[in-house]
Structure formats: structure tokens, C-alpha cells
Design a protein around this motif. Structure first.
Motif, PDB file in Angstrom:
ATOM      1  N   ILE A   6       0.827  -1.202   0.000  1.00 17.10           N
ATOM      2  CA  ILE A   6       0.000   0.000   0.000  1.00 17.10           C
ATOM      3  C   ILE A   6       0.865   1.257   0.000  1.00 17.10           C
ATOM      4  CG2 ILE A   6      -1.920  -1.123   1.194  1.00 17.10           C
ATOM      5  CD1 ILE A   6      -0.930   0.161   3.781  1.00 17.10           C
ATOM      6  N   ASP A   7       0.217   2.367  -0.322  1.00 16.92           N
ATOM      7  CA  ASP A   7       0.793   3.694  -0.125  1.00 16.92           C
ATOM      8  C   ASP A   7       0.198   4.203   1.183  1.00 16.92           C
ATOM      9  OD1 ASP A   7       1.112   6.471   0.006  1.00 16.92           O
ATOM     10  OD2 ASP A   7       1.136   6.687  -2.180  1.00 16.92           O
ATOM     11  N   PRO A   8       0.964   4.221   2.294  1.00 18.82           N
ATOM     12  CA  PRO A   8       0.388   4.533   3.604  1.00 18.82           C
ATOM     13  C   PRO A   8      -0.385   5.853   3.656  1.00 18.82           C
ATOM     14  CG  PRO A   8       2.634   3.731   3.855  1.00 18.82           C
ATOM     15  CD  PRO A   8       2.406   3.940   2.387  1.00 18.82           C
ATOM     16  N   GLU A   9       0.131   6.899   3.022  1.00 17.99           N
ATOM     17  CA  GLU A   9      -0.541   8.202   3.083  1.00 17.99           C
ATOM     18  C   GLU A   9      -1.898   8.155   2.386  1.00 17.99           C
ATOM     19  OE1 GLU A   9       1.926  11.327   1.718  1.00 17.99           O
ATOM     20  OE2 GLU A   9       3.484  11.012   3.238  1.00 17.99           O
ATOM     21  N   ARG A  10      -1.948   7.531   1.215  1.00 16.17           N
ATOM     22  CA  ARG A  10      -3.217   7.412   0.502  1.00 16.17           C
ATOM     23  C   ARG A  10      -4.169   6.475   1.247  1.00 16.17           C
ATOM     24  NH1 ARG A  10      -3.520   8.774  -5.055  1.00 16.17           N
ATOM     25  NH2 ARG A  10      -1.576   9.485  -6.006  1.00 16.17           N
ATOM     26  N   GLU A  11      -3.621   5.361   1.729  1.00 18.28           N
ATOM     27  CA  GLU A  11      -4.441   4.338   2.381  1.00 18.28           C
ATOM     28  C   GLU A  11      -5.118   4.881   3.637  1.00 18.28           C
ATOM     29  OE1 GLU A  11      -5.998   0.469   2.096  1.00 18.28           O
ATOM     30  OE2 GLU A  11      -4.561   1.438   0.742  1.00 18.28           O
ATOM     31  N   ASN A  12      -4.434   5.734   4.363  1.00 18.46           N
ATOM     32  CA  ASN A  12      -4.991   6.270   5.606  1.00 18.46           C
ATOM     33  C   ASN A  12      -6.189   7.179   5.370  1.00 18.46           C
ATOM     34  OD1 ASN A  12      -3.049   4.882   6.978  1.00 18.46           O
ATOM     35  ND2 ASN A  12      -1.815   6.670   7.513  1.00 18.46           N
ATOM     36  N   ARG A  13      -6.365   7.637   4.119  1.00 23.14           N
ATOM     37  CA  ARG A  13      -7.526   8.468   3.804  1.00 23.14           C
ATOM     38  C   ARG A  13      -8.746   7.616   3.435  1.00 23.14           C
ATOM     39  NH1 ARG A  13      -3.555  11.828   1.057  1.00 23.14           N
ATOM     40  NH2 ARG A  13      -4.214  11.054  -0.987  1.00 23.14           N
ATOM     41  N   ILE A  14      -8.546   6.307   3.293  1.00 19.90           N
ATOM     42  CA  ILE A  14      -9.628   5.422   2.861  1.00 19.90           C
ATOM     43  C   ILE A  14      -9.990   4.396   3.930  1.00 19.90           C
ATOM     44  CG2 ILE A  14     -10.265   3.597   1.217  1.00 19.90           C
ATOM     45  CD1 ILE A  14      -8.826   5.118  -0.930  1.00 19.90           C
ATOM     46  N   THR A  15      -9.011   3.654   4.405  1.00 18.00           N
ATOM     47  CA  THR A  15      -9.292   2.590   5.365  1.00 18.00           C
ATOM     48  C   THR A  15      -8.949   3.022   6.791  1.00 18.00           C
ATOM     49  OG1 THR A  15      -7.101   1.566   5.198  1.00 18.00           O
ATOM     50  CG2 THR A  15      -8.758   0.874   3.598  1.00 18.00           C
ATOM     51  N   THR A  16      -9.435   2.230   7.738  1.00 20.26           N
ATOM     52  CA  THR A  16      -9.177   2.502   9.153  1.00 20.26           C
ATOM     53  C   THR A  16      -8.167   1.516   9.729  1.00 20.26           C
ATOM     54  OG1 THR A  16     -11.096   1.118   9.750  1.00 20.26           O
ATOM     55  CG2 THR A  16     -11.465   3.494   9.515  1.00 20.26           C
ATOM     56  N   LEU A  17      -7.378   0.886   8.880  1.00 18.16           N
ATOM     57  CA  LEU A  17      -6.400  -0.102   9.342  1.00 18.16           C
ATOM     58  C   LEU A  17      -5.429   0.493  10.355  1.00 18.16           C
ATOM     59  CD1 LEU A  17      -5.555  -2.084   6.090  1.00 18.16           C
ATOM     60  CD2 LEU A  17      -6.348  -3.066   8.242  1.00 18.16           C
ATOM     61  N   HIS A  18      -5.009   1.737  10.112  1.00 20.65           N
ATOM     62  CA  HIS A  18      -4.033   2.351  11.017  1.00 20.65           C
ATOM     63  C   HIS A  18      -4.593   2.547  12.424  1.00 20.65           C
ATOM     64  CE1 HIS A  18      -6.405   5.526   9.115  1.00 20.65           C
ATOM     65  NE2 HIS A  18      -6.172   6.260  10.180  1.00 20.65           N
ATOM     66  N   ASP A  19      -5.926   2.573  12.534  1.00 21.45           N
ATOM     67  CA  ASP A  19      -6.538   2.727  13.853  1.00 21.45           C
ATOM     68  C   ASP A  19      -6.482   1.440  14.669  1.00 21.45           C
ATOM     69  OD1 ASP A  19      -7.197   5.375  13.372  1.00 21.45           O
ATOM     70  OD2 ASP A  19      -9.133   4.865  12.478  1.00 21.45           O
ATOM     71  N   THR A  20      -6.181   0.305  14.010  1.00 20.31           N
ATOM     72  CA  THR A  20      -6.126  -0.978  14.721  1.00 20.31           C
ATOM     73  C   THR A  20      -4.710  -1.309  15.183  1.00 20.31           C
ATOM     74  OG1 THR A  20      -5.756  -2.313  12.707  1.00 20.31           O
ATOM     75  CG2 THR A  20      -8.038  -1.804  13.300  1.00 20.31           C
ATOM     76  N   LEU A  21      -3.791  -0.354  15.037  1.00 20.36           N
ATOM     77  CA  LEU A  21      -2.401  -0.590  15.437  1.00 20.36           C
ATOM     78  C   LEU A  21      -2.307  -0.806  16.945  1.00 20.36           C
ATOM     79  CD1 LEU A  21       0.519  -0.507  14.135  1.00 20.36           C
ATOM     80  CD2 LEU A  21       0.649   1.809  15.046  1.00 20.36           C
ATOM     81  N   ARG A  22      -1.577  -1.864  17.337  1.00 17.72           N
ATOM     82  CA  ARG A  22      -1.399  -2.168  18.753  1.00 17.72           C
ATOM     83  C   ARG A  22       0.044  -1.952  19.210  1.00 17.72           C
ATOM     84  NH1 ARG A  22      -5.678  -1.243  18.417  1.00 17.72           N
ATOM     85  NH2 ARG A  22      -7.569  -2.472  18.791  1.00 17.72           N
ATOM     86  N   LYS A  23       0.997  -2.102  18.315  1.00 14.82           N
ATOM     87  CA  LYS A  23       2.404  -1.899  18.656  1.00 14.82           C
ATOM     88  C   LYS A  23       3.111  -1.229  17.486  1.00 14.82           C
ATOM     89  CE  LYS A  23       2.932  -6.026  21.607  1.00 14.82           C
ATOM     90  NZ  LYS A  23       3.700  -7.299  21.782  1.00 14.82           N
ATOM     91  N   GLY A  24       4.117  -0.405  17.786  1.00 19.83           N
ATOM     92  CA  GLY A  24       4.955   0.185  16.742  1.00 19.83           C
ATOM     93  C   GLY A  24       4.251   1.271  15.958  1.00 19.83           C
ATOM     94  N   THR A  25       4.603   1.369  14.676  1.00 19.29           N
ATOM     95  CA  THR A  25       4.038   2.371  13.780  1.00 19.29           C
ATOM     96  C   THR A  25       3.503   1.700  12.534  1.00 19.29           C
ATOM     97  OG1 THR A  25       6.173   2.736  12.673  1.00 19.29           O
ATOM     98  CG2 THR A  25       5.647   4.144  14.562  1.00 19.29           C
ATOM     99  N   PHE A  26       2.509   2.335  11.905  1.00 17.15           N
ATOM    100  CA  PHE A  26       1.894   1.776  10.699  1.00 17.15           C
ATOM    101  C   PHE A  26       2.682   2.220   9.471  1.00 17.15           C
ATOM    102  CE2 PHE A  26      -1.209   1.160   7.331  1.00 17.15           C
ATOM    103  CZ  PHE A  26      -1.718  -0.085   7.658  1.00 17.15           C
ATOM    104  N   LEU A  27       3.790   1.545   9.215  1.00 22.01           N
ATOM    105  CA  LEU A  27       4.659   1.837   8.070  1.00 22.01           C
ATOM    106  C   LEU A  27       5.127   3.279   8.085  1.00 22.01           C
ATOM    107  CD1 LEU A  27       2.821  -0.100   5.197  1.00 22.01           C
ATOM    108  CD2 LEU A  27       4.740  -0.866   6.585  1.00 22.01           C
ATOM    109  N   GLY A  28       5.316   3.828   9.278  1.00 23.38           N
ATOM    110  CA  GLY A  28       5.809   5.188   9.383  1.00 23.38           C
ATOM    111  C   GLY A  28       7.316   5.231   9.461  1.00 23.38           C
ATOM    112  N   GLY A  29       7.857   6.430   9.575  1.00 19.50           N
ATOM    113  CA  GLY A  29       9.301   6.593   9.701  1.00 19.50           C
ATOM    114  C   GLY A  29      10.032   6.418   8.386  1.00 19.50           C
ATOM    115  N   ASN A  30      11.321   6.120   8.479  1.00 17.92           N
ATOM    116  CA  ASN A  30      12.180   6.039   7.303  1.00 17.92           C
ATOM    117  C   ASN A  30      12.466   4.607   6.869  1.00 17.92           C
ATOM    118  OD1 ASN A  30      12.480   8.890   7.262  1.00 17.92           O
ATOM    119  ND2 ASN A  30      14.032   8.741   8.877  1.00 17.92           N
ATOM    120  N   GLU A  31      11.737   3.625   7.412  1.00 18.08           N
ATOM    121  CA  GLU A  31      11.985   2.219   7.093  1.00 18.08           C
ATOM    122  C   GLU A  31      11.313   1.879   5.768  1.00 18.08           C
ATOM    123  OE1 GLU A  31      13.953  -0.881   7.292  1.00 18.08           O
ATOM    124  OE2 GLU A  31      13.874  -0.041   9.316  1.00 18.08           O
ATOM    125  N   ALA A  32      12.086   1.933   4.666  1.00 19.41           N
ATOM    126  CA  ALA A  32      11.519   1.678   3.341  1.00 19.41           C
ATOM    127  C   ALA A  32      11.001   0.255   3.211  1.00 19.41           C
ATOM    128  CB  ALA A  32      12.564   1.953   2.259  1.00 19.41           C
TER     129      ALA A  32
END
Length: 209
Positions: free
Chosen positions: A97-123
Motif C-alpha cells: 500500500i501507499d500509507p498516506e493514501r491508504e490512511n484516507r480510505i481505510t481505518t487499518l491504522h486505527d487498529t495498530l497495537r504496537k509500533g508504527t503503521f509503516l511510518g518513519g524512514n523504514e523503506a
């Protein structure tokens, strides 16, 4: 007359409440992963194959984003692979996925329990479902080896690092899904710029048809 007026008011209220509750449930269900509307390559839904792709999604994405009835769009690519940690291996459905685009459509990032949802500089970051992480004995920061079939028929092999763990509450998703960034997937699976799906979020859900 008073009884008739009260019962009519009660019926109207109950119908409106039911309609609103149904709409909320439908939107909650589709916005968790699938999105309200998808554009796919021909026959991909019936017979998924990594070679059935939308070859150049750029112009289509631009055209969709310019449509007044569209709120957001998000491209996706996906494939099946063997994912391994130092201790265990499991067959996994990988969704890119493209995290920035995906976050405008789905609520997957709201189900995060640990860490980050593909954030930061980890390609080459990866997000795992909670049950999948448990089965692989993987935690945030662990490395994953991925082995599958690439678009051109060659072997797709790469390494990803767990950046987050999600818990959607849906066991099928939590035990089988792995999310990665689209460019990393396209490189590992020799996809070029191709994708398998484009998810569309309409401005007005009631006018989806």
C-alpha cells in the motif's frame, strides 16, 4: 390522535435509527480493508494472479482524483509468499500500500497495537496481523525473509523489518495479512509500476451505485 401521533413519531425515529446503524456498520466493515469501491484488472477477482495487473496506474489515479464524486484513491499490489523469522515460517498474503493514501480510505491504522503503521524512514517496513506475529514469534524490530514468485516468473526474495502489529478483531485478517510499502513490494516482486487494485472512497457513500 395523541396516541397516533406518538406511535408515528416512534416509528419514524426507529426507522431512521435502524438506517443510520446499518450504514455505520456497512461503512465500518468496508473501510477496515476493502474500501467501498475497487478497480481491478480483468478476471483478477475470480482468479487472483500476480500477472493480472493494471500496468500504468498513474493516469487512472489522476483521472479518478479529478472526479468530483471521489474523495480519495489508493493503489495496491498483493501476492502470496513464504515469510520466515529465525524460528518459524508461514504462508502469508502480502498487501502493498501507499500509507498516506491508504490512511484516507481505510481505518487499518486505527487498529495498530504496537509500533508504527509503516511510518518513519523504514523503506522495507512491514506490519503484521497480531495472530500472524504470534505464529511467527515476531516482534517490532525483527527481520522477516520473504520468498515468493515474482511478476516475471522469477523468484521474489527480500527482507523486511517489522515496524508494527495490528489487531483488527477479524481472525482471518489477523492471522494471514502482512502490509508493506508499495515501492518495496514492486521492487521485490519485479512489478515495475504495476498494481493489482485501486481502491476508491466516494464523497457520498449513499451514491456509490
Amino acid at each position: 390522535m395523541g396516541a397516533l401521533a406518538f406511535s408515528t413519531l416512534l416509528l419514524v425515529f426507529m426507522f431512521a435509527w435502524q438506517h443510520g446503524a446499518y450504514q455505520a456498520m456497512i461503512q465500518s466493515a468496508v473501510n477496515l480493508q476493502t474500501g467501498p469501491l475497487q478497480i481491478l484488472a480483468a478476471d483478477y477477482q475470480d482468479e487472483p494472479d500476480i500477472r493480472k495487473v493494471i500496468h500504468d496506474p498513474g493516469p487512472l489515479l489522476a483521472r479518478l482524483e479529478a472526479m468530483p464524486g471521489v474523495r480519495a484513491v489508493s493503489p495496491r499490489a498483493e501476492g502470496f509468499a513464504l515469510v520466515s523469522t529465525n524460528e518459524r515460517s508461514q504462508g502469508v498474503r502480502i498487501v502493498a500500500i501507499d500509507p498516506e493514501r491508504e490512511n484516507r480510505i481505510t481505518t487499518l491504522h486505527d487498529t495498530l497495537r504496537k509500533g508504527t503503521f509503516l511510518g518513519g524512514n523504514e523503506a522495507n517496513g512491514a506490519v503484521l496481523g497480531s495472530r500472524l506475529a504470534k505464529n511467527l514469534r515476531a516482534e517490532v524490530g525483527d527481520d522477516l525473509a520473504v520468498l515468493g514468485q515474482a511478476y516475471d516468473g522469477s523468484t521474489a526474495a527480500g527482507f523486511f523489518r517489522v515496524t508494527g502489529i495490528v489487531e483488527t478483531g477479524q481472525s482471518d485478517l489477523d492471522r494471514s495479512l502482512m502490509f508493506v510499502r508499495l515501492p518495496a513490494f514492486q521492487e521485490t516482486f519485479v512489478m515495475g509500476s504495476a498494481v493489482h487494485r485501486i481502491v476508491v472512497e466516494p464523497v457520498d457513500f449513499d451514491r456509490l451505485d
